[in-house]
Scaffold this motif. Structure first.
Motif, short mmCIF file in Angstrom:
data_model
loop_
_atom_site.label_atom_id
_atom_site.label_comp_id
_atom_site.label_asym_id
_atom_site.label_seq_id
_atom_site.Cartn_x
_atom_site.Cartn_y
_atom_site.Cartn_z
N VAL A 104 0.86 -1.18 0.00
CA VAL A 104 0.00 0.00 0.00
C VAL A 104 0.90 1.24 0.00
N LEU A 105 0.60 2.18 -0.87
CA LEU A 105 1.43 3.37 -1.00
C LEU A 105 0.78 4.55 -0.28
N PRO A 106 1.45 5.13 0.72
CA PRO A 106 0.88 6.29 1.42
C PRO A 106 1.01 7.55 0.57
N MET A 107 -0.03 8.37 0.58
CA MET A 107 -0.02 9.65 -0.14
C MET A 107 -0.40 10.73 0.86
N GLU A 108 0.57 11.26 1.55
CA GLU A 108 0.31 12.21 2.64
C GLU A 108 -0.41 13.45 2.12
N SER A 109 -1.45 13.84 2.84
CA SER A 109 -2.25 14.99 2.44
C SER A 109 -1.47 16.29 2.57
N GLY A 110 -1.70 17.21 1.64
CA GLY A 110 -1.07 18.53 1.71
C GLY A 110 0.34 18.60 1.17
N ILE A 111 0.87 17.49 0.67
CA ILE A 111 2.23 17.49 0.12
C ILE A 111 2.15 17.67 -1.39
N ARG A 112 2.86 18.66 -1.91
CA ARG A 112 2.88 18.88 -3.36
C ARG A 112 3.76 17.83 -4.01
N ARG A 113 3.23 17.21 -5.07
CA ARG A 113 3.92 16.08 -5.69
C ARG A 113 4.48 16.42 -7.07
N THR A 114 4.16 17.59 -7.60
CA THR A 114 4.67 17.99 -8.91
C THR A 114 5.31 19.37 -8.83
N THR A 115 6.25 19.59 -9.73
CA THR A 115 6.80 20.92 -9.95
C THR A 115 6.84 21.15 -11.44
N LEU A 116 6.17 22.20 -11.90
CA LEU A 116 6.17 22.53 -13.32
C LEU A 116 7.39 23.40 -13.60
N LEU A 117 8.15 23.02 -14.60
CA LEU A 117 9.36 23.74 -14.99
C LEU A 117 9.16 24.31 -16.39
N HIS A 118 9.69 25.51 -16.62
CA HIS A 118 9.49 26.12 -17.93
C HIS A 118 10.80 26.66 -18.48
N GLY A 119 10.90 26.68 -19.81
CA GLY A 119 12.09 27.18 -20.49
C GLY A 119 13.17 26.12 -20.61
N GLY A 120 14.18 26.44 -21.41
CA GLY A 120 15.28 25.50 -21.62
C GLY A 120 16.09 25.19 -20.38
N VAL A 121 16.15 26.14 -19.45
CA VAL A 121 16.91 25.92 -18.21
C VAL A 121 16.01 25.42 -17.08
N ARG A 122 14.76 25.14 -17.39
CA ARG A 122 13.81 24.55 -16.45
C ARG A 122 13.66 25.36 -15.16
N VAL A 123 13.14 26.55 -15.30
CA VAL A 123 12.86 27.41 -14.16
C VAL A 123 11.60 26.90 -13.45
N GLU A 124 11.62 26.86 -12.13
CA GLU A 124 10.47 26.37 -11.37
C GLU A 124 9.32 27.39 -11.40
N ALA A 125 8.13 26.90 -11.71
CA ALA A 125 6.94 27.74 -11.69
C ALA A 125 6.42 27.88 -10.26
N GLU A 126 5.61 28.92 -10.05
CA GLU A 126 5.01 29.14 -8.73
C GLU A 126 3.74 28.30 -8.59
N ALA A 127 3.54 27.73 -7.41
CA ALA A 127 2.33 26.95 -7.15
C ALA A 127 1.13 27.89 -7.07
N GLU A 128 -0.02 27.42 -7.52
CA GLU A 128 -1.26 28.21 -7.47
C GLU A 128 -2.37 27.33 -6.90
N ALA A 129 -2.92 27.74 -5.75
CA ALA A 129 -3.91 26.90 -5.06
C ALA A 129 -5.34 27.22 -5.47
N GLY A 130 -5.63 28.47 -5.82
CA GLY A 130 -6.99 28.84 -6.22
C GLY A 130 -7.93 28.99 -5.04
N TYR A 131 -9.23 28.88 -5.32
CA TYR A 131 -10.26 29.12 -4.32
C TYR A 131 -10.99 27.84 -3.93
N SER A 132 -11.76 27.93 -2.85
CA SER A 132 -12.67 26.85 -2.46
C SER A 132 -14.07 27.21 -2.93
N TYR A 133 -14.85 26.20 -3.30
CA TYR A 133 -16.20 26.43 -3.81
C TYR A 133 -17.19 25.54 -3.06
#
Length: 203
Positions: A104-133
């Protein structure tokens, strides 16, 4: 493609180049200096895990049987985020993970699992959480993040959603770093390249 970072060994022997002592005995040079390619610390070989990457359309796979695929890569309206300027774009990714391991694989809540990188030198993008509905239908459509669960049973799948803000001019070259948990030890980060080829616009 698997790329390894190698340790660079630099040996500087100055005594032999500067001549001999009065006793015509060559001076011993300094000991070789070992430099880690990652940290630059002398005397410490690199212990980094190898970098593993592959095309986004093919998904990711690890030796223990865990796999992951990009279900969706979407540019969503800036109004779904908090004060996102026109010069930036919100990119929302939906990832599906399949537990093909024997545990069984644990997936701890609230932990970011991806990082989006952009450009040839792979600059890290900023995380965006948005709103609750409050409205479930609106939440499904506009939500910029979703955990999906805290565990993946053997042979089962789990989907999660994460979002980032990227400069509009950098949307032409995107890479996604996947950092998924392991039962024991540290799992290699898998880099999915060419993510821009899967990008769709949501209005």
């Amino acid at each position: 493609m698997r790329v390894y970072r190698y340790v660079v060994v630099v040996a500087a022997i100055t005594g032999l180049l500067s001549g001999c002592t009065g006793d015509d005995e060559p001076q011993a040079g300094p000991s070789p200096v070992v430099t880690s390619a990652a940290s630059g610390d002398a005397g410490e070989p690199s212990d980094l895990l190898p970098i593993t990457e592959g095309p986004a359309a093919a998904g990711a796979a690890w030796p223990d049987g865990l796999t992951a695929k990009l279900v969706a890569v979407e540019r969503v309206p800036n109004s779904w985020g908090a004060d996102v300027p026109k010069s930036m774009a919100i990119v929302r990714v939906t990832v599906e993970v399949r537990n093909g391991t024997g545990d069984v694989l644990p997936m701890e809540s609230g932990i970011r699992r991806t990082t989006l990188l952009h450009g040839g030198v792979r600059v890290e993008a900023e995380a965006e959480a948005g709103y609750s509905y409050h409205d479930p239908a609106e939440a499904r459509r506009k939500s910029l993040s979703e955990d999906g669960g805290t565990r993946i049973p053997v042979g089962k799948t789990l989907r999660f959603v994460e979002s980032s803000t990227v400069p509009v001019g950098s949307l032409g070259e995107l890479t996604l770093a996947l950092r998924l948990p392991a039962v024991d030890g540290e799992r290699e980060t898998f880099y999915l390249t060419g993510v821009q080829g899967m990008l769709k616009t949501v209005r």
